[in-house]
Design an enzyme around this catalytic site. Structure first.
Site, short mmCIF file in Angstrom:
data_model
loop_
_atom_site.label_atom_id
_atom_site.label_comp_id
_atom_site.label_asym_id
_atom_site.label_seq_id
_atom_site.Cartn_x
_atom_site.Cartn_y
_atom_site.Cartn_z
N SER A 37 -8.24 3.49 8.77
CA SER A 37 -9.14 3.18 7.36
C SER A 37 -8.08 2.61 6.41
O SER A 37 -8.45 1.78 5.70
CB SER A 37 -9.02 4.72 6.88
OG SER A 37 -9.72 4.83 5.50
N HIS B 175 0.92 -1.10 -0.12
CA HIS B 175 -0.16 0.10 0.14
C HIS B 175 0.86 1.28 -0.04
O HIS B 175 2.00 1.28 0.76
CB HIS B 175 -0.96 0.19 1.14
CG HIS B 175 -1.69 1.27 1.28
ND1 HIS B 175 -2.86 1.35 0.45
CD2 HIS B 175 -1.74 2.50 1.94
CE1 HIS B 175 -3.49 2.38 0.90
NE2 HIS B 175 -2.79 3.29 1.42
N ARG C 232 -15.97 11.98 7.53
CA ARG C 232 -14.80 12.60 7.91
C ARG C 232 -14.56 13.55 6.72
O ARG C 232 -14.03 14.77 7.21
CB ARG C 232 -13.61 11.67 7.96
CG ARG C 232 -13.58 10.91 9.29
CD ARG C 232 -12.63 9.70 9.16
NE ARG C 232 -11.25 10.19 8.85
CZ ARG C 232 -10.49 9.62 8.31
NH1 ARG C 232 -10.49 8.30 7.89
NH2 ARG C 232 -9.16 10.13 8.12
N ASP D 58 -15.86 1.76 7.00
CA ASP D 58 -14.99 2.51 6.51
C ASP D 58 -15.40 3.61 5.60
O ASP D 58 -15.10 4.83 5.46
CB ASP D 58 -13.48 1.97 6.03
CG ASP D 58 -12.51 2.73 5.35
OD1 ASP D 58 -12.03 3.56 6.39
OD2 ASP D 58 -12.30 2.66 4.38
N LYS E 13 -8.95 -1.97 5.42
CA LYS E 13 -9.06 -2.36 3.75
C LYS E 13 -8.35 -3.42 3.58
O LYS E 13 -8.52 -4.54 2.90
CB LYS E 13 -9.07 -1.15 2.96
CG LYS E 13 -10.39 -0.39 2.95
CD LYS E 13 -10.34 0.87 1.99
CE LYS E 13 -9.44 1.83 2.79
NZ LYS E 13 -9.48 3.26 2.14
#
Lengths: 431, 431
Positions: free
Chosen positions: B183, B82, B168, B161, B187
């Site tokens: 968050s 990621h 948010r 999420d 995932k």
């Protein structure tokens, strides 16, 4: 301008402009700004605070979110009086007739009880027929003709505040001093007040439990008043033990009437005279507190204060015979006298425990819309500092349910602390 | 348990229990807890923070708010990668084929670009036919059969999420490190990852602009991984200047393919080899980083990485002829070469300005759902530290609109800073 940018600014501890606060309150009131943005904003204010200038802007924006009463064609100077709430606080019921009898017209919009704290409207409804839902026109007409009004808040005053309060209640943002101060002051301003006497309670049975919090709230409200061009005086008064002897709706009205008769508990009478003196000075009826106090004493002594109360009850549709014959008030099924369990001096009568016990008896409500039992409550015979003998009556419990009576007795005995050494009495006022 | 009490607890800086966090996330997901309570909660977390344990509880609760992919019947160890997002970051497109070619099956769910930061899905859609909407079953089948998947996130993964992120975004609670970390990690966990390589970008073109913030985010995600039983490695990499040379969708895919061919910009190639080595070590294909790097280099040299990319494109319905003949990619109408305005050394290529300029050209989107122009963007020839001569080509602008071209030229020249003294190059990785 975007709501999210205003939230971010407050989140980052920067000061909001008047325009930003007005934009936010206007958007929230008309629904353009959704609840989820208002609650994030409230939490940011709760944790990061607001300056007196920001809080004043918030107060004025909320006051102008609906109709703002203009009383200038009705009275010379519109004086209001507000208590931050406590246990046994029936001050308005005695003080308003006193000052009105001295020639100062007073109209006040009061609230209902919530949580451990009682509400003036619930108390007054112990008198059959008494209306607390006067329209704005009725309010102004009665203020002009009778010089005294004591009713509920009109729905069209400060709608942003009502909406915001409902949201704060469920989002953990109630105990924010700027939000409390603006909520109180916006309603006073919307109701047309040009001068306000604030009675900020501090102690175990108040929302502000410490002196520091109470002083912060009082200072902030006085600052708002000054910045908003309203003469404002704040008193800090004790709410560690209940005020006066009676706690409960009809019981408190009876005590307020007795006080107008020249009787009543010494502490409550003293409290009322002090508040009345401030109202009379602020209303330019007395040149100083001494003169104000003397005027209020005279209004009691010559019966004019009681007569003003009779006028008030009659004007608002209440049964005036209750004022003259207090035995007509609804009595609870059980009245039990609780005696002192030992010799000693009273060192504490925990006001919050007493308040919560009266709610449990049925005198208050746990949540909005719950019904209220007007007859139940307590009469507390002793105050902190008093000496008692074992077996001497300590208090009376008025209950309509035997089980609740037992619970209340337990709670009230736990609220009373007795010690061997002598204890000084609690002051009525701190500042 | 009541939502308001959980908000109050966090408001008062107390630590929440696992049960409280699960209750809140479950209630928010199924609608029992309204948005206005969730936004107050998010603001309280934003301002008061969360411990690694609380953040892990939040991560796991959000991961389990929907389906959690179980890849244990498909791969021995599910490794994910990621990037926290930046400008010119086409790393996944090159790294996944490299590691898959080394025998480590990798399936990844990517996102779209938002704001100045590009998104892998938008880039891949430059290849006609390429599907980014695989179902969960298609994902698993392709991962098992082809050993490589690169698609969008399924809608049923971590719905809490998605709901929380939308809230948010409009309540000023985006830049909370615990909320960002949970968050990202929820995932990854919902997508079945057992091991994760995190590439946390820091600098002018990253969401975490300072090293301290980036390190805090990286440390927190590694802590979450450890507490949640996932092997997690975090790299801190530079995002002051764009990564590689190409910025823009098709241009970045071309650069990623060139890199798989053994070409491409040196910095991007180096970045990919480093990330690939970490993925191979975490996936237990290489015993250390040196071995992992050597394996990745070999996969490029022998053409197996490029072949894996071809397999990926074909499996997901893309036109494979684009991989073999990059001239087939859509070209912008105008391609302008911008020359250096003076002699000097490049001291800055402001990544955020470049990213925003590419969005303005049409390569990215200002808000969700906006269309994207795949052809436009930039090719930046020089890096920080390079010496340039006046008139030498500095960059290329690919635009479909003359007016936007002019704006882009202005922005790109302002992003480039030239100084007289020599400047050291920027590091690729900090830690």
């Amino acid at each position: 301008m975007r709501a999210v940018d205003i939230i971010i600014k407050k989140r980052d501890k920067r000061q909001l402009t008047t325009a930003e606060i007005e934009f936010f309150v206007r958007g929230f009131t008309n629904g353009d700004i959704p609840d989820y943005q208002a609650s994030a904003f409230a939490m940011a204010v709760m944790l990061n605070g607001m300056t007196p200038t920001e809080t004043t802007d918030l107060t004025l924006a909320m006051a102008h979110s609906g109709q703002v009463l203009d009383l200038s064609d009705v009275v010379d100077i519109a004086v209001d009086k507000h208590s931050s709430g406590g246990v046994g606080d029936k001050t308005s019921i005695s003080v308003l007739p006193m000052v009105a009898a001295c020639g100062l017209p007073v109209g006040k919009m009061s609230g209902r009880g919530l949580g451990f704290s009682g509400g003036t409207l619930d108390k007054l409804e112990s008198i059959p027929g008494y209306r607390v839902d006067l329209t704005t026109d009725e309010f102004k007409k009665q203020l002009k003709e009778k010089g005294i009004v004591l009713t509920g808040q009109s729905l069209d005053l400060a709608p942003a505040d009502g909406k915001m309060y409902a949201l704060r209640d469920v989002t953990g943002t109630v105990p924010s001093i700027p939000l409390i101060a603006s909520s109180i002051m916006c309603k006073k301003i919307a109701a047309g007040a040009q001068a306000v006497v604030l009675d900020v309670k501090t102690g175990l049975g108040a929302f502000m439990q410490t002196m520091d919090e109470a002083r912060e709230l009082a200072d902030l409200m006085v600052a708002i008043g000054r910045l908003a061009g309203r003469k404002t005086v704040a008193l800090l008064s004790d709410m560690n033990q209940p005020l006066g002897a009676a706690v409960g709706n009809a019981l408190e009205v009876i005590e307020a009437i007795e006080t107008l008769h020249g009787g009543g508990p010494a502490d409550f009478r003293e409290h009322c005279l002090h508040v009345a003196a401030h109202v009379l000075v602020l209303g330019q009826c007395a040149k100083d507190l001494n003169e104000g106090r003397a005027m209020a004493e005279k209004a009691i002594a010559d019966g004019s204060a009681l007569e003003k109360f009779r006028v008030l009850v009659q004007a608002q549709g209440g049964d005036v015979s209750f004022v003259d014959d207090m035995s007509r008030f609804e009595r609870a099924k059980y009245v039990e006298v609780v005696n002192a369990p030992r010799n000693g001096f009273i060192s504490q009568i925990h006001a919050r425990i007493v308040g919560e016990a009266s709610v449990a008896l049925g005198a208050g409500r746990a949540k909005k819309g719950d019904p209220v039992d007007h007859a139940v409550g307590f009469v507390i015979h002793k105050k902190v500092g008093d000496q008692v003998q074992k077996g001497e009556p300590l208090l009376e419990i008025h209950a309509n349910d035997e089980e609740k009576l037992v619970e209340a007795r337990k709670a009230l005995l736990s609220a009373h602390q007795l010690v061997d050494e002598s204890v000084p009495p609690l002051p009525l006022f701190y500042e």
